[in-house]
Design a protein around this motif. Sequence first.
Motif, short mmCIF file in Angstrom:
data_model
loop_
_atom_site.label_atom_id
_atom_site.label_comp_id
_atom_site.label_asym_id
_atom_site.label_seq_id
_atom_site.Cartn_x
_atom_site.Cartn_y
_atom_site.Cartn_z
N ARG A 1 43.03 42.63 46.28
CA ARG A 1 42.89 43.53 45.12
C ARG A 1 42.35 44.84 45.67
O ARG A 1 41.31 44.85 46.31
CB ARG A 1 41.91 42.96 44.09
N ILE A 2 43.05 45.93 45.43
CA ILE A 2 42.68 47.21 46.04
C ILE A 2 41.70 47.95 45.11
O ILE A 2 42.04 48.29 43.98
CB ILE A 2 43.94 48.09 46.27
N PRO A 3 40.46 48.21 45.61
CA PRO A 3 39.48 48.89 44.74
C PRO A 3 39.80 50.37 44.55
O PRO A 3 40.42 51.00 45.40
CB PRO A 3 38.16 48.71 45.50
N TYR A 4 39.36 50.92 43.43
CA TYR A 4 39.51 52.35 43.14
C TYR A 4 38.46 53.15 43.93
O TYR A 4 37.36 52.67 44.16
CB TYR A 4 39.28 52.62 41.65
N LEU A 5 38.84 54.36 44.30
CA LEU A 5 37.88 55.28 44.94
C LEU A 5 37.88 56.59 44.15
O LEU A 5 38.93 57.06 43.70
CB LEU A 5 38.30 55.56 46.39
N ASN A 6 36.69 57.16 43.98
CA ASN A 6 36.53 58.46 43.30
C ASN A 6 37.25 58.55 41.96
O ASN A 6 38.05 59.46 41.74
CB ASN A 6 36.98 59.60 44.22
N SER A 7 36.97 57.61 41.06
CA SER A 7 37.52 57.71 39.69
C SER A 7 36.64 58.67 38.90
O SER A 7 35.65 58.27 38.28
CB SER A 7 37.51 56.33 39.01
N PHE A 8 37.01 59.95 38.95
CA PHE A 8 36.15 60.97 38.33
C PHE A 8 36.05 60.80 36.82
O PHE A 8 35.03 61.10 36.22
CB PHE A 8 36.66 62.37 38.68
N ASP A 9 37.14 60.30 36.20
CA ASP A 9 37.13 60.14 34.74
C ASP A 9 36.07 59.12 34.31
O ASP A 9 35.33 59.32 33.35
CB ASP A 9 38.51 59.75 34.21
N VAL A 10 35.95 58.01 35.07
CA VAL A 10 34.96 56.97 34.72
C VAL A 10 33.55 57.50 34.96
O VAL A 10 32.64 57.23 34.17
CB VAL A 10 35.20 55.68 35.55
N LEU A 11 33.38 58.29 36.01
CA LEU A 11 32.06 58.86 36.32
C LEU A 11 31.62 59.82 35.22
O LEU A 11 30.46 59.82 34.79
CB LEU A 11 32.10 59.56 37.68
N ILE A 12 32.55 60.65 34.74
CA ILE A 12 32.23 61.60 33.66
C ILE A 12 31.83 60.83 32.40
O ILE A 12 30.85 61.17 31.73
CB ILE A 12 33.43 62.55 33.42
N GLN A 13 32.57 59.76 32.10
CA GLN A 13 32.23 58.95 30.92
C GLN A 13 30.83 58.34 31.07
O GLN A 13 30.04 58.35 30.13
CB GLN A 13 33.26 57.84 30.71
N TYR A 14 30.54 57.85 32.26
CA TYR A 14 29.24 57.20 32.52
C TYR A 14 28.08 58.19 32.39
O TYR A 14 27.06 57.89 31.75
CB TYR A 14 29.28 56.59 33.93
N LEU A 15 28.24 59.39 32.97
CA LEU A 15 27.17 60.40 32.88
C LEU A 15 26.95 60.82 31.43
O LEU A 15 25.82 61.06 31.00
CB LEU A 15 27.51 61.61 33.75
N THR A 16 28.04 60.90 30.67
CA THR A 16 27.92 61.24 29.24
C THR A 16 27.18 60.13 28.50
O THR A 16 26.36 60.39 27.63
CB THR A 16 29.33 61.47 28.64
N THR A 17 27.44 58.87 28.90
CA THR A 17 26.74 57.72 28.31
C THR A 17 25.23 57.85 28.55
O THR A 17 24.43 57.66 27.62
CB THR A 17 27.27 56.40 28.92
N LEU A 18 24.84 58.18 29.78
CA LEU A 18 23.42 58.33 30.09
C LEU A 18 22.81 59.51 29.31
O LEU A 18 21.66 59.46 28.88
CB LEU A 18 23.21 58.54 31.60
N ALA A 19 23.62 60.56 29.14
CA ALA A 19 23.12 61.74 28.42
C ALA A 19 22.95 61.45 26.93
O ALA A 19 22.11 62.03 26.26
CB ALA A 19 24.09 62.91 28.62
#
Length: 820
Positions: free
Chosen positions: A395-413
Motif C-alpha cells: 500500500r503506497i503512502p501519501y506524501l505532502n497532502s497539503f489539502d489534508v494539512l490545511i484542513q487539520y490546521l483549520t480544525t486546530l484553529a
Amino acid sequence: MTKKELFEIALHWFDQQGWKAFPFQKQTWEAFMKGKNGLLNAPTGSGKTYALWVPVVLNYIKNNPDYKTKHKKGLKAIWITPLRALSQEIKQAAERFADDLGTQMTVGIRTGDTDQKERAKQKRNMPDLLITTPESLQLLLASKGYDKTFKNCEAIIIDEWHELLGTKRGVQIELALSRLKSINSSIRIWGISATIGNLEQAQQVLLGPESKSFVNSTLIKANLNKKIKVESIIPKEMETFPWRGHLGIHLLDEVIPIIKKSKTTLLFTNTRSQCEIWFQKILAQYPEFAGEIAMHHGSINKETRLWVEQAIRNESLTAVVCTSSLDLGVDFAPVETIIQIGGPKGVARFLQRAGRSGHQPGKTSVIYFLPTHAIELVEASALQEAVKENTVEDRIPYLNSFDVLIQYLTTLAVSDGFHPEEIFPEIKSTFCYQALTDDQWNWILGFITVGSQSLQNYDEYKKVEILDDGLFKINNRGTAMRHRLQIGTIVSDAVLTVKYLKGGYIGSIEEWFISKLKPGDVFTFAGRNLELVRIKEMKVLVRKSTKKTSKVPSWMGGRLTLTSQMSALLRQELYKASANQASSNELKALSHIFKEQQKESIIPAEEQFLIETFKTREGYHAIFYPFEGRFVHEALGSLIAYRISLLSPISFSIAFNDYGFELLSDQEIDMQAVLDNNLFTMQDLHQDLQKSLNATEMARRKFRDIAVISGMVFTGYPNKLLKSKHLQSSSQLLFNVFRDFEADNLLYQQAFIETFEHQLEEGRLAEALLRIEGQTIIWKSCSKPTPFSFPIITDRLREKLSSEKLEDRIKKMITLLTKK
C-alpha cells in the motif's frame, strides 16, 4: 499486582470462554504492558481484537487496584475503525471482557451515526473506552478543551490499518497521532493490520519515520497458518470467444447448490450494480429464496444494513449478495462459504474476503471463484498461486497532502487555536510531512490566514486570525460551523437520498446516475424496481413499479483495476500456457480457447510482447497486450496513440480492459513504423503523457476533491448540499485562476502530482515500459479477431448498445468468427 497475576486474570477468563490464548496475543499483551508501541499483523478471524483490548483493561486494573469498588472516570483508550459497521462488534468484545472482570469500565461509540443526545452526553462524561472513526476523531480535536479530554488517554488503537494506509484518511490519523503524542507523551500507539507487502513501511507510517530506530516499538506477526481453499466454478461449456458479463449470470444454476449446502453464503460482487443484478436474478429464478436472501452495499440505508448484519449472526439468512461493504472485520461465525463473482483484481482483497468464512481460529476458509468471462479463469489460477506463495500487495503512502494539512490546521484553529512553532515539529514528525520545507509551511500558514496570493482580495478565504500572542485562531462562528460540517477526506459525487413519495427512506444514490434519468424511467435499487417521479432538492422521489425492464444504477467507484502483484501473477500463468505447462484445472479448462488463439496468433511467452492487427467492418484494429490492469492501459493506450500520431496524422478511438488496449482507426496503422521508431521508450514519458491524456483536464477533476478537503469550496449544509455541477464549476473557476495567475500554488500542483502518481500510476506505467523494452515485440497480422482480443472489442460496444442489442450483436459476431 504483578504482570504474572494480571496475565492469570486474562488467561482464566479465556478458559471460561473455552478458548486458548495464542502466542501472538500473549506477545502483544507483554509488549503493551511494557509501554511499547507497535503494529500487530494478524489475519481476519484470528482473535486480534482481544490481543489489544485485554492489555488496555489489564493496564487499568494494574493502575487501580481498587477497580471493583472505586471507578476512575475519564477516557483511557481510543479504538479507531475505518468502518462504522464494525463499531458494534468491537464494543461487544470490549464490554464482554471488561464486564466479566467487574471493572465498571464504560464503552462508547462515536461515529457519523451517533445521535446528538449521545454526543452531548459524551461531551459531559467521556466513556473509558471510545470506539470512533478517523473523521470523528478529527471532530473531537475541533472541540474546545480537547487536550483535557485526551490528557489521561493511555492508548490509541487503529484497526484495519492496511485499509487506511495509502489513503488521505490514513494521513488524518498520522496528524491526529502527532497531536495526541504531544498531549500525552506516554500514550501507546498500536495498529492492527492484515497482511500487506510493505509491513515495515506500514509500521513507520503509523509510528513516524523515526520509529525504526526506537527501542520501544515492535512488529508482532501472528504466524497462524490460515488454511484457504480456493475452488473455481468452471462452466461445463465455454464459448471460444469470451466476453465480459456473459458467463456470470449463466452460471447461476451452478451457484445454487453451493448456497444450499452451506449454513450461510456471502456472494461478493465488485460493484453495487452487479450486486443489484445478482440479487434480482436469484429471486426471479429461485423464488423459494424469498425471505432467506438479502443484499448489502454502501448505498442502502443504515437500518437495512444493520438488520442484514444481525440476521447473518442469527443464522436467519441463507445468502447475502454484497460488495466490499462486508469486506472488513465484522465477525460472522455462521458464514461457511464465500463466492467471489468476477476477478477481485487484487490478492489482498481476495484473501480478506476468503477470511469472512471459517471466521474462527483454526477453521478453513472456503472461497469459490465464479468467472464473469472465460479468461478470468486465468485470474483464478493466479490467485491459487498467490494463496500458495502468500503474495500480497504493497500500500503506497501519501506524501505532502497539503489539502489534508490545511484542513487539520483549520480544525486546530477552530478549537483552541495553535502556535505554529509548536505544531510544525509535530507535523514534521509524521511520515507524510517529513520532507515539508519551511517555505511550504509558511505558504500554508499564509493560505489559511489571507488566502493564497491570487485570492487575497476575497474575505471568505481569510479564515484564521493571528492574535497578539501569535495564536492562530478562528473566532467567526459561521466559519467554524462550516468547517466542522466538512471535516473528512472522502469526497464523492453529490449523493441524493431515495425516498418513496409517501415517505420511507430507501438509501442514497449518486447524482451523476440519477441526472441521466427522466420522470417515468424505472431503475433497480435496493432490490426493488422503482419509478422516478421527480427530483426535489436533494431527494429522489419514487414509487414502486411492476415494469420488468429497468436500468441498474452504476457507481463511479465501480471499475477496479488489477493490482501490480495480480498483474505479475496473471502473466506468469499465461507464460505457463504459452509453454504448454498448464497445470491448474482452470488453465486446462481454457485449452480450447488457447488453441484457437494460437491458430490465428500466439500466447506471449515471458520474453515476448504481443501486438495483433486485423480489419473488421468497424475499421482497422491494433490490440496491445501488456496485461497490466485497466488504469495502466488507459494511460498507455493514450500515450501510444499520441506517439503514433506524431509519425502520421491519424485519429483513434481507444478501448481497454485489464489484459490489453485497442486502438481503432478508419485508416491502417503502419505497424512497421511503430516498431522501427521504438514507441515504447521511457524517453520523454512524463511530457508525452501530459500531452496525450489531457492531463490538465484530469488534474482539474482531481482538484475538485482537493478544493473540498482544503475548505476552499463549501459543500453545503445538511439537506441543502450543493449539486456536484456547482462544486465542479466553483473548483474549476479556482483551478483556472491558479493556472493563469499562480502556477506555483501548492494545491494546484498537488492536483497534477496526484493525477500522475495515484490515478495514472505513472510509476507502474514506467515499469511496464521498461519490461516491454526488454521483450521481443511480436506483431501478428490476423485475418479476424482472436479470443484474447474479443473481450476488448465487445467492451467497447457495451458503451454504445443496450444489453439486449449487445447480446444479439455478439452472437452474430461469434457465429461469423466460428464459421471462418
